[in-house]
Design a protein around this motif. Sequence first.
Motif, mmCIF file in Angstrom:
data_model
loop_
_atom_site.group_PDB
_atom_site.id
_atom_site.type_symbol
_atom_site.label_atom_id
_atom_site.label_comp_id
_atom_site.label_asym_id
_atom_site.label_seq_id
_atom_site.Cartn_x
_atom_site.Cartn_y
_atom_site.Cartn_z
ATOM 1 N N ARG A 152 0.834 -1.190 0.000
ATOM 2 C CA ARG A 152 0.000 0.000 0.000
ATOM 3 C C ARG A 152 0.876 1.251 0.000
ATOM 4 O O ARG A 152 2.072 1.202 0.272
ATOM 5 C CB ARG A 152 -0.900 0.003 1.229
ATOM 6 N N LEU A 153 0.233 2.398 -0.285
ATOM 7 C CA LEU A 153 0.982 3.648 -0.278
ATOM 8 C C LEU A 153 1.593 3.916 1.090
ATOM 9 O O LEU A 153 2.698 4.460 1.193
ATOM 10 C CB LEU A 153 0.065 4.816 -0.668
ATOM 11 N N ARG A 154 0.883 3.539 2.169
ATOM 12 C CA ARG A 154 1.410 3.776 3.508
ATOM 13 C C ARG A 154 2.669 2.954 3.803
ATOM 14 O O ARG A 154 3.385 3.236 4.755
ATOM 15 C CB ARG A 154 0.343 3.516 4.563
ATOM 16 N N ASP A 155 2.925 1.932 2.984
ATOM 17 C CA ASP A 155 4.103 1.089 3.185
ATOM 18 C C ASP A 155 5.323 1.604 2.446
ATOM 19 O O ASP A 155 6.379 0.964 2.468
ATOM 20 C CB ASP A 155 3.795 -0.343 2.736
ATOM 21 N N THR A 156 5.161 2.722 1.754
ATOM 22 C CA THR A 156 6.283 3.285 1.011
ATOM 23 C C THR A 156 6.374 4.779 1.342
ATOM 24 O O THR A 156 5.606 5.306 2.149
ATOM 25 C CB THR A 156 6.099 3.083 -0.510
ATOM 26 N N SER A 157 7.294 5.474 0.728
ATOM 27 C CA SER A 157 7.421 6.918 0.921
ATOM 28 C C SER A 157 7.091 7.635 -0.384
ATOM 29 O O SER A 157 7.034 7.017 -1.449
ATOM 30 C CB SER A 157 8.846 7.280 1.355
ATOM 31 N N GLN A 178 -3.363 0.644 -3.076
ATOM 32 C CA GLN A 178 -2.248 -0.195 -3.493
ATOM 33 C C GLN A 178 -1.286 0.585 -4.398
ATOM 34 O O GLN A 178 -1.712 1.330 -5.279
ATOM 35 C CB GLN A 178 -2.762 -1.424 -4.253
ATOM 36 N N VAL A 179 0.003 0.382 -4.166
ATOM 37 C CA VAL A 179 1.024 1.025 -5.005
ATOM 38 C C VAL A 179 0.847 0.597 -6.463
ATOM 39 O O VAL A 179 1.023 1.398 -7.388
ATOM 40 C CB VAL A 179 2.434 0.675 -4.501
ATOM 41 N N SER A 180 0.475 -0.657 -6.669
ATOM 42 C CA SER A 180 0.289 -1.156 -8.038
ATOM 43 C C SER A 180 -0.806 -0.384 -8.766
ATOM 44 O O SER A 180 -0.737 -0.204 -9.984
ATOM 45 C CB SER A 180 -0.046 -2.652 -8.018
ATOM 46 N N TRP A 181 -1.831 0.095 -8.034
ATOM 47 C CA TRP A 181 -2.890 0.893 -8.672
ATOM 48 C C TRP A 181 -2.310 2.208 -9.184
ATOM 49 O O TRP A 181 -2.595 2.635 -10.303
ATOM 50 C CB TRP A 181 -4.016 1.168 -7.677
ATOM 51 N N ALA A 182 -1.481 2.853 -8.363
ATOM 52 C CA ALA A 182 -0.861 4.115 -8.787
ATOM 53 C C ALA A 182 0.050 3.901 -9.995
ATOM 54 O O ALA A 182 0.117 4.752 -10.899
ATOM 55 C CB ALA A 182 -0.075 4.717 -7.629
ATOM 56 N N GLU A 183 0.749 2.769 -10.018
ATOM 57 C CA GLU A 183 1.617 2.476 -11.160
ATOM 58 C C GLU A 183 0.798 2.240 -12.424
ATOM 59 O O GLU A 183 1.160 2.715 -13.505
ATOM 60 C CB GLU A 183 2.482 1.260 -10.848
ATOM 61 N N ASP A 184 -0.320 1.510 -12.301
ATOM 62 C CA ASP A 184 -1.160 1.258 -13.473
ATOM 63 C C ASP A 184 -1.823 2.544 -13.966
ATOM 64 O O ASP A 184 -2.011 2.734 -15.177
ATOM 65 C CB ASP A 184 -2.227 0.217 -13.142
ATOM 66 N N LEU A 185 -2.195 3.422 -13.055
ATOM 67 C CA LEU A 185 -2.719 4.730 -13.449
ATOM 68 C C LEU A 185 -1.687 5.465 -14.302
ATOM 69 O O LEU A 185 -2.023 6.019 -15.363
ATOM 70 C CB LEU A 185 -3.046 5.560 -12.206
ATOM 71 N N ALA A 186 -0.450 5.458 -13.847
ATOM 72 C CA ALA A 186 0.621 6.130 -14.588
ATOM 73 C C ALA A 186 0.797 5.511 -15.971
ATOM 74 O O ALA A 186 1.016 6.224 -16.961
ATOM 75 C CB ALA A 186 1.926 6.058 -13.803
ATOM 76 N N ARG A 187 0.690 4.189 -16.064
ATOM 77 C CA ARG A 187 0.831 3.527 -17.369
ATOM 78 C C ARG A 187 -0.287 3.941 -18.315
ATOM 79 O O ARG A 187 -0.067 4.124 -19.514
ATOM 80 C CB ARG A 187 0.843 2.012 -17.189
ATOM 81 N N GLY A 188 -1.513 4.085 -17.802
ATOM 82 C CA GLY A 188 -2.615 4.518 -18.651
ATOM 83 C C GLY A 188 -2.414 5.925 -19.169
ATOM 84 O O GLY A 188 -2.616 6.199 -20.356
ATOM 85 N N ILE A 189 -2.013 6.825 -18.295
ATOM 86 C CA ILE A 189 -1.755 8.198 -18.720
ATOM 87 C C ILE A 189 -0.610 8.233 -19.720
ATOM 88 O O ILE A 189 -0.685 8.903 -20.759
ATOM 89 C CB ILE A 189 -1.438 9.083 -17.497
#
Length: 357
Positions: A2-7, A104-115
């Motif tokens: 999750r985002l809270r598990d990273t910086s 989830q961090v993976s959701w943020a990464e997939d969002l970036a891939r779509g953009i």
Amino acid sequence: MRLRDTSEGELLARIFPIYAGSGHVDEASVPVGPGDDAAVVGAPGGTVVATTDSMVRGLDWRDDWSSAHDVGVKLAAQNLADIAAMGAEPTALLVSLAADPDLQVSWAEDLARGIASLASRAGAPVVGGDLSGAPAGVVVVSVTALGDLRGRAPVRRCGARPGDVIAVCGSLGLSGGGLALLHRGEGTLSDAVWDEPGCSDGGGRGSDAGSSRSAAVRELVTYHRAPVPPWQAGPRAGACGARALIDVSDGLVTDLTRIARASEVGIDLDGTVLRERFAAGSLTVALGEREAWHQVLTGGEEHSLVGAFAGEASLPPDTDRPWVVIGRVLPLGSGGPHLTVDGEVPGDAKGWDHFAR
């Protein structure tokens, strides 16, 4: 994870390489890219066209309907369409994400891939943005797009003149039809998984009328989740002397009424052309004739371009996604600016409004 598990820094380290593939960044067009307090973007034409749009989880998308990649494509698409509707070429995108730390961090990464997938195709690199935390369950994403007119005058809504033709580039009703199907419980999330987003054909008709209903449903739902507007057509239309342009974000009737009001004219649409070129095919197969017609007139989030031109001879000569004449501009009548279809005010043709539900 999750985002809270990273910086924030670690998340940026994951996302920046994705955006690095969104387009070649040369020092002439983007002297300073991501990494400083702000990017520096060149404006060869001497002016900057700017627009921004936001999407909110639960209001603008549902996670059981749309993947993060879909959300990224749609968000980039609606901004690119706004730039194109001014007759400008997109030059850069800025992306902001405010999210619940449990995302989830993976959701943020997939969002970036779509953009990034659409940014790359449009030649508009992602040059920066913002990250922020949000309350539980909240996810808000936004894109700011910048464009360049290359020395041309902007194409505004107020330029339509009596005698002009009204023409559309792209499809009509597919996105609204897809949303209607999703509300009925048709279409699954797996239907819209791809590496690069697809698009309808240039005439806006979609699939052949003889296609199976399942294929038609898939096409409409896919287009709703990740529309691909003909942003390349905007600058071409501007170069060909388009009098007025707008993207179909809130519905054909609603958006053309905006041109009518801004230009102080009347607009009459050709119902036969709209039915034969746009309502026929996938829309009718999936929804039936009545609902297909309704979506052509009112369906939003299509992001096709529609506008006024001095005559058919002045339409851009695009062969891949041609402009289709769908109506005429009329003199201002006693009733003020208005829109009709075959001379009649269309009933029950209310488009999207964020606040009036």
